[in-house]
Write an enzyme that holds these catalytic residues in place. Structure first.
Site, mmCIF file in Angstrom:
data_model
loop_
_atom_site.group_PDB
_atom_site.id
_atom_site.type_symbol
_atom_site.label_atom_id
_atom_site.label_comp_id
_atom_site.label_asym_id
_atom_site.label_seq_id
_atom_site.Cartn_x
_atom_site.Cartn_y
_atom_site.Cartn_z
ATOM 1 N N LYS A 3 0.858 -1.186 0.000
ATOM 2 C CA LYS A 3 0.000 0.000 0.000
ATOM 3 C C LYS A 3 0.891 1.233 0.000
ATOM 4 C CE LYS A 3 -3.706 2.298 2.575
ATOM 5 N NZ LYS A 3 -4.565 2.236 3.769
ATOM 6 N N LYS A 21 -2.148 -1.515 -3.772
ATOM 7 C CA LYS A 21 -2.997 -0.332 -3.720
ATOM 8 C C LYS A 21 -2.129 0.915 -3.793
ATOM 9 C CE LYS A 21 -6.438 1.947 -0.770
ATOM 10 N NZ LYS A 21 -7.098 1.969 0.544
#
Length: 334
Positions: free
Chosen positions: A204, A258
């Site tokens: 992320k 992400k």
């Protein structure tokens, strides 16, 4: 890529395989179906059925009853799972994110309502404190605003257990604390939730694409500083492989990259290196850009939606978390 024999024009005319829809379909290397989609959904703890999110055209915060209806809609569209994210009343927020541990809070109530409505639909729950903290960070902060890894991890374990007890099929730690996957896996095993899956936000990135999401969950104005001390540096790709390797070793069943589109190279590297289910998250900023450009007539929004979703499959994603899930699944089933 190497070819088994030399190819030259005019003996080889690659356009022959593009001349009609049937041959393009027959020779297509990747296919997008509703079963590839995970519906990203924001829920709220108020009475209004739907509250529009200004920075995300077409997106609404849903109350508990509407979330249950959405679960039934997902079943109708053959969407296999829904990922839920909470918008919490500021009156219920504090420095520690204590409301995340409330077994009668918004997320447990939504889980139970959705599972009653459509038990066949998987429910994925975000494990992170940022929707619940008054300062908007994903964990406990010290006097200097630094997020404390181990104290945060302890709270995340308790949050994950609350979600598992409520009936969540998958807990998805998105906080990027070191060691939290192993701690959560141990707690799930010890607590009798051995079959509860973990989807780790393993790679992320500290991205500028999260702005509309923070608006949607109500943390945008509360956030003090940035999240660069715990989210990954956008300059790094090898580091993502280290993060993923650690999370798999600690017990993650699936891993996530992400944001999505700016990090397709990471999706490809992770999926090829580890051969575990790799999920891409088409985040709020990606959604908002497509919607805004479409509303202005600059792009064909439906076409770009499908093109971007297919790009995740081409990069190696096993599934895609997206705010477009309902819209895309309806189009695919038409």
């Amino acid at each position: 890529m190497t070819t088994p024999f030399p190819q030259s024009f005019p003996r080889t005319r690659l356009r022959r395989l593009r001349q009609a829809p049937w041959i393009r379909s027959l020779t297509g290397e990747h296919v997008l179906t509703p079963s590839d989609l995970i519906w990203s959904m924001v829920v709220h703890d108020g009475s209004d059925p739907k509250i529009p999110v200004g920075s995300m055209p077409g997106l609404f915060r849903l109350n508990v009853e509407e979330a249950a209806k959405a679960a039934r809609r997902a079943r109708e569209l053959s969407i296999p799972a829904i990922a839920i994210f909470p918008h919490i009343d500021p009156a219920h927020k504090d420095e520690m994110g204590s409301e995340a541990l409330n077994g009668e809070g918004l997320i447990p109530r939504v889980i139970k309502s959705m599972k009653d409505a459509a038990p066949e639909v998987g429910i994925i729950c975000d494990v992170a404190l940022d929707p619940f903290t008054s300062h908007g960070h994903d964990g406990v902060i010290d006097a200097n605003g630094y997020v404390l890894n181990d104290k945060t991890s302890d709270l995340l374990v308790r949050q994950a257990l609350v979600q598992a007890e409520a009936g969540a099929d998958v807990v998805a730690p998105s906080d990027m604390m070191d060691g939290r996957i192993g701690a959560i896996r141990d707690a799930l095993e010890d607590g009798g939730y051995a079959n509860t899956m973990i989807l780790s936000y393993a790679a992320k990135y500290a991205s500028g694409f999260y702005g509309p999401y923070r608006d949607a969950i109500g943390s945008a104005t509360a956030l003090k500083g940035d999240k660069k001390t715990y989210q990954q540096n956008p300059a790094n790709s090898d580091e993502a492989l280290r993060e993923v390797a650690m999370d798999i070793a600690e017990g993650a069943d699936m891993v996530m990259v992400k944001p999505g589109l700016p990090y397709l190279d990471i999706v490809r590297r992770v999926s090829e290196t580890f051969a575990v289910p790799t999920i891409a998250f088409q985040v709020s900023g990606e959604y908002a850009q497509i919607k805004a450009a479409s509303q202005n007539g600059w792009i064909d929004g439906d076409r770009v939606m499908m093109e971007t979703l297919l790009s995740f499959k081409r990069a190696g994603a096993a599934g895609i978390i997206t705010y477009f899930a309902e819209e895309a699944a309806a189009a695919l089933g038409a």
